[in-house]
Design a protein around this motif. Structure first.
Motif, PDB file in Angstrom:
ATOM      1  N   UNK A 269       1.029  -0.766  -0.174  1.00 50.73           N
ATOM      2  CA  UNK A 269      -0.344  -0.087  -0.020  1.00 50.73           C
ATOM      3  C   UNK A 269       0.650   1.272   0.274  1.00 50.73           C
ATOM      4  N   UNK A 270       0.083   2.659  -0.016  1.00 52.09           N
ATOM      5  CA  UNK A 270       1.299   3.703  -0.508  1.00 52.09           C
ATOM      6  C   UNK A 270       1.702   3.403   1.453  1.00 52.09           C
ATOM      7  N   UNK A 271       0.393   3.541   2.231  1.00 47.19           N
ATOM      8  CA  UNK A 271       0.939   3.690   3.545  1.00 47.19           C
ATOM      9  C   UNK A 271       2.161   3.106   3.901  1.00 47.19           C
ATOM     10  N   UNK A 272       1.897   1.549   3.236  1.00 49.17           N
ATOM     11  CA  UNK A 272       3.287   0.841   3.668  1.00 49.17           C
ATOM     12  C   UNK A 272       4.788   1.754   3.245  1.00 49.17           C
TER      13      UNK A 272
ATOM     14  N   UNK B 112      -0.985   7.202  -6.685  1.00 49.28           N
ATOM     15  CA  UNK B 112      -0.493   5.837  -6.005  1.00 49.28           C
ATOM     16  C   UNK B 112       0.764   5.880  -6.178  1.00 49.28           C
ATOM     17  N   UNK B 113       0.490   4.176  -6.046  1.00 49.00           N
ATOM     18  CA  UNK B 113       2.358   4.267  -6.518  1.00 49.00           C
ATOM     19  C   UNK B 113       2.784   3.935  -8.259  1.00 49.00           C
TER      20      UNK B 113
ATOM     21  N   UNK C 123      11.258   3.127  -9.025  1.00 46.73           N
ATOM     22  CA  UNK C 123      10.898   4.350  -8.380  1.00 46.73           C
ATOM     23  C   UNK C 123      11.516   5.297  -8.465  1.00 46.73           C
ATOM     24  N   UNK C 124      10.739   6.001  -8.307  1.00 51.90           N
ATOM     25  CA  UNK C 124      11.611   7.892  -8.163  1.00 51.90           C
ATOM     26  C   UNK C 124      10.269   8.673  -8.164  1.00 51.90           C
ATOM     27  N   UNK C 125      10.868   9.933  -7.149  1.00 49.30           N
ATOM     28  CA  UNK C 125       9.950  11.078  -6.838  1.00 49.30           C
ATOM     29  C   UNK C 125      10.671  11.757  -5.691  1.00 49.30           C
ATOM     30  N   UNK C 126      10.193  12.734  -5.430  1.00 47.00           N
ATOM     31  CA  UNK C 126      10.334  13.724  -4.173  1.00 47.00           C
ATOM     32  C   UNK C 126       9.532  13.329  -2.917  1.00 47.00           C
ATOM     33  N   UNK C 127      10.003  13.483  -1.927  1.00 46.68           N
ATOM     34  CA  UNK C 127       9.096  14.077  -0.306  1.00 46.68           C
ATOM     35  C   UNK C 127       9.451  14.964   0.374  1.00 46.68           C
TER      36      UNK C 127
END
Length: 76
Positions: A2-5, A31-32, A43-47
């Motif tokens: 899940x996204x939370x996990x 979503x993922x 996977x890649x992104x910002x946080x």
């Protein structure tokens, strides 16, 4: 997963509680699948972490089940 996990996993990898996840372009995710990149597969992104710092990050699979993680501070 899940996204939370996934958010909890990123928190463990970066060593700070992640409070928001975004695409590479800084857009909110749904979503993922918004974070998936085909090459290198992963996977890649910002946080944003709990203290407000923003990071770019990448998580990619190498050699079977081994996952590599890299992050770079964008702003604090």
């Amino acid at each position: 997963m899940s996204l939370d996990e996934f958010q909890q996993d990123l928190s463990k990898r970066i060593g700070k509680r992640v409070i928001e996840i975004f695409t590479r372009d800084g857009e909110p995710i749904q979503g993922l699948t918004d974070l998936y990149q085909p090459s290198p597969a992963g996977f890649a992104g910002q946080l944003i972490v709990v203290n407000g710092s923003r990071y770019s990050w990448e998580l990619w699979q190498e050699a079977g089940e081994m996952w590599n993680f890299q992050s770079t501070l964008i702003s604090s």
